[in-house]
Design a protein around this motif. Structure first.
Motif, PDB file in Angstrom:
ATOM      1  N   VAL A  71       0.882  -1.318   0.009  1.00  0.00           N
ATOM      2  CA  VAL A  71       0.092  -0.137  -0.065  1.00  0.00           C
ATOM      3  C   VAL A  71       0.947   1.361   0.167  1.00  0.00           C
ATOM      4  O   VAL A  71       0.627   2.225  -0.755  1.00  0.00           O
ATOM      5  CB  VAL A  71      -0.988  -0.174   1.263  1.00  0.00           C
ATOM      6  N   MET A  72       1.892   1.194   0.785  1.00  0.00           N
ATOM      7  CA  MET A  72       2.704   2.426   0.971  1.00  0.00           C
ATOM      8  C   MET A  72       3.474   2.672  -0.446  1.00  0.00           C
ATOM      9  O   MET A  72       3.905   3.615  -0.871  1.00  0.00           O
ATOM     10  CB  MET A  72       3.996   2.352   1.968  1.00  0.00           C
TER      11      MET A  72
ATOM     12  N   LEU B 153       0.660   0.202  14.261  1.00  0.00           N
ATOM     13  CA  LEU B 153       0.422   0.417  15.450  1.00  0.00           C
ATOM     14  C   LEU B 153       0.876  -0.924  16.316  1.00  0.00           C
ATOM     15  O   LEU B 153       1.554  -1.012  17.203  1.00  0.00           O
ATOM     16  CB  LEU B 153      -0.656   1.174  16.260  1.00  0.00           C
ATOM     17  N   CYS B 154       0.131  -1.977  15.677  1.00  0.00           N
ATOM     18  CA  CYS B 154       0.032  -3.388  16.428  1.00  0.00           C
ATOM     19  C   CYS B 154       1.347  -3.960  16.054  1.00  0.00           C
ATOM     20  O   CYS B 154       2.008  -4.900  16.893  1.00  0.00           O
ATOM     21  CB  CYS B 154      -0.993  -4.312  15.995  1.00  0.00           C
ATOM     22  N   ALA B 155       2.016  -3.612  15.027  1.00  0.00           N
ATOM     23  CA  ALA B 155       3.001  -4.221  14.696  1.00  0.00           C
ATOM     24  C   ALA B 155       4.395  -3.518  15.350  1.00  0.00           C
ATOM     25  O   ALA B 155       5.187  -4.162  16.229  1.00  0.00           O
ATOM     26  CB  ALA B 155       3.440  -4.402  13.180  1.00  0.00           C
TER      27      ALA B 155
ATOM     28  N   ASP C  28       7.896   0.677   9.949  1.00  0.00           N
ATOM     29  CA  ASP C  28       6.612   0.864  10.812  1.00  0.00           C
ATOM     30  C   ASP C  28       6.359   2.149  10.970  1.00  0.00           C
ATOM     31  O   ASP C  28       5.093   2.838  11.137  1.00  0.00           O
ATOM     32  CB  ASP C  28       6.360  -0.248  11.832  1.00  0.00           C
ATOM     33  N   ILE C  29       7.265   3.025  11.892  1.00  0.00           N
ATOM     34  CA  ILE C  29       7.280   4.108  12.383  1.00  0.00           C
ATOM     35  C   ILE C  29       7.000   4.965  11.443  1.00  0.00           C
ATOM     36  O   ILE C  29       5.857   5.800  11.516  1.00  0.00           O
ATOM     37  CB  ILE C  29       8.371   4.365  13.232  1.00  0.00           C
ATOM     38  N   ALA C  30       7.832   5.114  10.207  1.00  0.00           N
ATOM     39  CA  ALA C  30       7.811   5.807   9.283  1.00  0.00           C
ATOM     40  C   ALA C  30       6.072   5.616   8.728  1.00  0.00           C
ATOM     41  O   ALA C  30       5.541   6.682   7.940  1.00  0.00           O
ATOM     42  CB  ALA C  30       8.815   5.973   8.048  1.00  0.00           C
ATOM     43  N   ASP C  31       5.639   4.510   8.121  1.00  0.00           N
ATOM     44  CA  ASP C  31       4.575   4.486   7.517  1.00  0.00           C
ATOM     45  C   ASP C  31       3.315   4.873   8.463  1.00  0.00           C
ATOM     46  O   ASP C  31       2.312   5.432   8.002  1.00  0.00           O
ATOM     47  CB  ASP C  31       4.247   2.902   7.410  1.00  0.00           C
ATOM     48  N   ALA C  32       3.474   4.823   9.765  1.00  0.00           N
ATOM     49  CA  ALA C  32       2.385   5.030  10.689  1.00  0.00           C
ATOM     50  C   ALA C  32       2.300   6.711  10.610  1.00  0.00           C
ATOM     51  O   ALA C  32       1.254   7.196  10.637  1.00  0.00           O
ATOM     52  CB  ALA C  32       2.631   4.530  11.952  1.00  0.00           C
TER      53      ALA C  32
END
Length: 204
Positions: A64-65, A147-149, A155-159
């Motif tokens: 998706v990203m 957030l769950c991962a 993950d942080i950059a995607d969030a």
């Protein structure tokens, strides 16, 4: 990066039992660009259309990203939930055919992440072609999964990028996200959300 959409396996130097050095072929791992993903999904559609079928997928994770938000140049695989048909065997068979054609791992189209999806949401169509329709989940569901991962900087950059898409107060945004949290990971997700919110909006 190795093998951008190719079937070439990288080689690295490895030790021998006698202390020497030898070249070792590493297991091939595809690195799929946005163009690779689009072309492969279109080919999946071609094969489904030839059978008189239309496949519907829900796109997840890094794909998706790459495909929608363009925050990454590539992804290792394409995580999906197969929405249609209900019998997923033929979708896997078509994906394996595409893998053989392109020299990719058989699991380049991966539905293993469906176990982490809580309450499937059908967001807008992000890609369509004859024989295939691809949607993304609601932003709040994508963010809940990140957030769950919360494993690494990716993950942080995607969030961080996904949070920018949601409007409202801290509590309002959290209430949008919370129905999609994986059981047992709610507290981890809340700590991650609080850190992310304060980084982006301050401690309001």
């Amino acid at each position: 990066m190795f093998g951008m959409g190719t079937g070439v396996s990288p080689q690295v130097k490895g030790p021998t039992k006698t202390g020497g050095v030898r070249w070792v072929t590493m297991p091939y791992m595809a690195v799929l660009s946005k163009q690779d993903v689009i072309a492969a999904l279109a080919r999946v559609g071609d094969l489904a259309h030839a059978r008189g079928e239309t496949i519907e997928l829900l796109l997840l994770g890094g794909s998706v990203m790459v495909l929608v938000f363009e925050t990454r140049q590539s992804t290792r695989d394409v995580d999906v939930v197969i929405l249609h048909p209900a019998e997923t065997t033929q979708v896997r068979a078509i994906a394996e055919t595409v893998a053989q054609e392109r020299g990719w791992p058989a699991d380049w189209l991966n539905d293993g992440a469906k176990g982490f999806v809580v309450g499937i949401t059908k967001g807008p169509v992000v890609f369509s072609a004859p024989g295939i329709v691809v949607r993304r989940p609601a932003i709040e569901q994508l963010l809940a999964m990140k957030l769950c991962a919360w494993r690494d900087d990716v993950d942080i950059a995607d969030a961080r990028r996904l949070l920018r898409e949601l409007q409202g107060s801290r509590q309002q945004v959290w209430e949008m996200i919370s129905p999609h949290l994986q059981p047992g990971r709610e507290l981890k997700a809340k700590y991650a959300f609080d850190d992310l919110w304060e980084e982006s909006h301050g401690a309001d």
